[in-house]
Scaffold this active site. Structure first.
Site: not given
Ligand code: UD1
Length: 432
Positions: A33, A127
Site C-alpha cells: 500500500n 478487492d
Molecule cells: C486503502 C487500502 C486498503 C485498506 C483501506 C483502509 C490501498 C491500495 N488500499 O484502501 O487495503 O483496507 O485503505 O485502511 O492502499 N470512502 C468513501 N468515499 C471515498 C473514499 C472512501 O465513502 O471517496 C469510504 C470507503 O468506502 C470505505 C472507507 O471510506 O468505507 C475507507 O476507504 P479508504 O480509506 O479510502 O480506503 P482505500 O484507499 O480504498
C-alpha cells in the site's frame, strides 16, 4: 515490464497442515500500500526514479503495466528494485483491463490531472468487499478547480491548472488523502487537507514527494498543508519503501496460532503499536529490539491465546486489513471475542470459509462474535481477497489435517512469497 500479469489464470492451490510450532526468523518485505502509491507519484515529473524494497507481488506488476500504458518506462533489474523513467510523453488514459484489477489504480488520478490537465480513467476495481466509492476524491479535486464527466464506465476529469483549496474530510480516507495530496503538489497556491488519513504509507508517500521537491508540512498528522510548485521544480528521486505492517502482522498471527517463537526482521513496530498491544493482551510475548541493522520483534506464542474484543478504525487504530487475521486468532482462543468493523461493512465474507474449518463465528451487521475452539479442522477453502486469503493460510496452521486454499491469485496480489517464508520457519505448507 517484460511480463504482463494475466487475470486470474493461476489455478494453483496452497496446501497447509497444522504441524506444531514455528521457529526462526522472517524478513518483512516492503508495503504494497506504499509502493503502488510511490509508483503513481512518478507521474508528477520527468526523470528516472528508483524504488527499492519493492515486494514481489502481482499488484506491482499490474501497476507497472498501467504506468507503462500511460507512458512511464519500467525496468526491474532485481525483484526488489524498480526504475521508472517518466519522459513527460504521457497519455493520461487508464484503460479498463488494468484498472479493474487493482484498486490503487485510482491513485493515478491526482498526479495525471495535475500534470496533464486531463485524465480518462476507468472506474476502479480491486478487492471484492462491498462498495468502495470515490466521491471524496472527486469532491476534493472539484474544490481544487477540476470538472468531471462520467460516462460508459469511465470518469473524465479536466483542469487547466488546479488551484489550492481548504478541504475537510468527513472521514480520513486513505485513497482520497493520497490523490488530493499528489494533485496539490502541482496546484497553484496552498491546499490544506484536514482530517487527512495518517497511515504510515501516507507518511512514506509524503517523504517521497518532499524528496522530489514538494512543499508539504504536517507529515504524519491529520492536517497536511501543501504549497504547490511547478513540475520543473520537482526532480526524480531514489526511495526505500516502508516495510509492510500487514505482512508483518500475518507472521505474528501465524506464530500465535501455530505456537513457537519467531523473530520478525525489518518491520517497523512503531507502525503497529496498537496491534502489538492488543496481541500482548491475547497472550503473545513480544519484545522489540533495535540496532544499527534495524528493528526486530521477537514473538513467543502462549500455550493458548486469550479472547479480546476489538474494533477496526483508521490509523493509528486497528487496521481493517488486520481483521481476518484477528478473527482467525480468536477462532482458536480461549473465550469469546467481539469484532466490530467500522470501515467496510461487507468485509466478513471469509467467515463462511472459516466456518468450514470448524470456527464458531457469527456475524450480524458490522459485528462478528467469535467463540474460540481448541483446534480447527482442515478442509478445502477459498481466498476471496488478499487479507482473507492470508487468514486462510494462518487458519490452516491452526487446523488438524490438510487445508487446501484456492483463489491463490488473490494472495499473490499482496504477499511476497508467503509460502516460502512460512516453510522456512517450519510450517508444513506447499504450493501445487
Ligand atoms: C486503502 C487500502 C486498503 C485498506 C483501506 C483502509 C490501498 C491500495 N488500499 O484502501 O487495503 O483496507 O485503505 O485502511 O492502499 N470512502 C468513501 N468515499 C471515498 C473514499 C472512501 O465513502 O471517496 C469510504 C470507503 O468506502 C470505505 C472507507 O471510506 O468505507 C475507507 O476507504 P479508504 O480509506 O479510502 O480506503 P482505500 O484507499 O480504498
Amino acid at each position: 515490464m517484460t511480463t504482463k500479469a494475466e487475470p486470474n489464470v493461476d489455478e494453483s492451490v496452497i496446501a497447509v497442515r497444522g504441524n506444531g510450532p514455528l521457529a526462526g526468523s522472517v524478513t518483512v518485505p516492503g508495503a504494497k500500500n506504499s509502493v503502488l502509491k510511490l509508483m503513481a507519484a512518478t507521474l508528477l515529473t520527468d526523470g528516472t526514479f528508483e524504488i527499492t524494497n519493492v515486494p514481489a507481488i502481482a499488484d506491482v506488476t499490474i501497476m507497472g503495466d498501467l504506468l507503462d500504458a500511460i507512458g512511464v518506462a519500467i525496468e526491474r533489474p532485481t525483484p526488489d528494485r524498480l526504475l521508472l523513467t517518466d519522459s513527460g510523453d504521457l497519455t493520461p488514459v487508464a484503460p479498463y483491463e488494468l484498472v479493474e484489477r487493482i484498486r490503487a489504480s485510482i491513485n493515478v488520478l491526482g498526479p495525471l490531472l495535475a500534470r496533464c490537465g486531463h485524465v480518462r480513467l476507468s472506474l476502479p476495481g480491486g478487492d471484492d468487499f462491498g462498495a468502495r466509492p470515490i466521491d471524496m476524491h472527486v469532491a476534493g479535486l472539484e474544490a481544487m478547480g477540476a470538472t468531471f464527466k462520467f460516462s460508459h464506465g469511465y470518469l473524465e476529469a479536466f483542469a487547466d491548472r488546479l488551484h489550492g483549496a481548504d478541504i475537510t474530510f468527513d472521514f480520513p480516507s486513505v485513497g482520497a488523502t493520497e490523490n488530493l495530496l499528489t494533485a496539490a503538489v502541482l496546484a497553484d497556491g496552498r491546499t490544506t487537507i484536514d482530517n487527512a488519513a495518517r497511515e504510515p504509507e501516507i507518511a512514506d508517500l509524503c517523504e517521497f514527494l518532499v524528496a522530489m521537491g514538494a512543499q508539504i508540512s504536517g507529515v504524519g498528522t491529520s492536517t497536511l498543508v501543501i504549497d504547490g510548485v511547478r513540475a520543473d521544480e520537482l526532480g526524480a528521486v531514489s526511495h526505500h519503501t516502508v516495510p509492510d505492517r500487514i505482512q508483518a502482522a500475518t507472521y505474528l498471527a501465524a506464530v500465535a496460532v501455530a505456537g513457537g517463537e519467531l523473530v520478525i526482521e525489518a518491520g517497523r513496530p512503531e507502525h503497529m503499536a496498537m496491534l502489538l498491544e492488543r496481541f500482548a493482551e491475547m497472550g503473545l510475548d513480544i519484545t522489540v529490539t533495535s540496532d544499527r541493522s534495524g528493528d526486530r520483534m521477537r514473538v513467543v506464542a502462549p500455550e493458548r491465546l486469550r479472547s479480546i474484543d476489538i474494533a477496526t478504525l483508521p490509523y493509528p487504530g486497528i487496521a481493517t486489513d488486520y481483521k481476518p487475521l484477528i478473527i482467525t486468532m480468536l477462532a482458536v482462543a480461549d473465550g469469546v471475542g467481539i469484532v466490530t468493523e467500522n470501515l467496510y461493512p461487507g468485509r466478513f465474507r471469509y467467515v463462511e470459509e472459516l466456518q468450514r474449518l470448524g470456527a464458531d463465528v457469527r456475524t450480524s451487521g458490522h459485528h462478528a462474535v467469535v467463540r474460540g475452539v481448541p483446534r480447527l479442522s482442515g478442509a478445502p477453502v477459498r481466498a476471496h481477497d488478499i487479507r482473507a486469503g492470508a487468514a486462510m493460510v494462518v487458519a490452516g496452521l491452526a487446523a488438524e489435517g490438510e487445508t487446501e486454499i484456492t483463489g491463490v491469485h488473490h494472495i499473490d496480489r499482496g504477499y511476497d512469497d508467503l509460502v516460502g517464508r512460512l516453510a522456512a520457519v517450519g510450517a508444513q505448507i506447499q504450493r501445487r
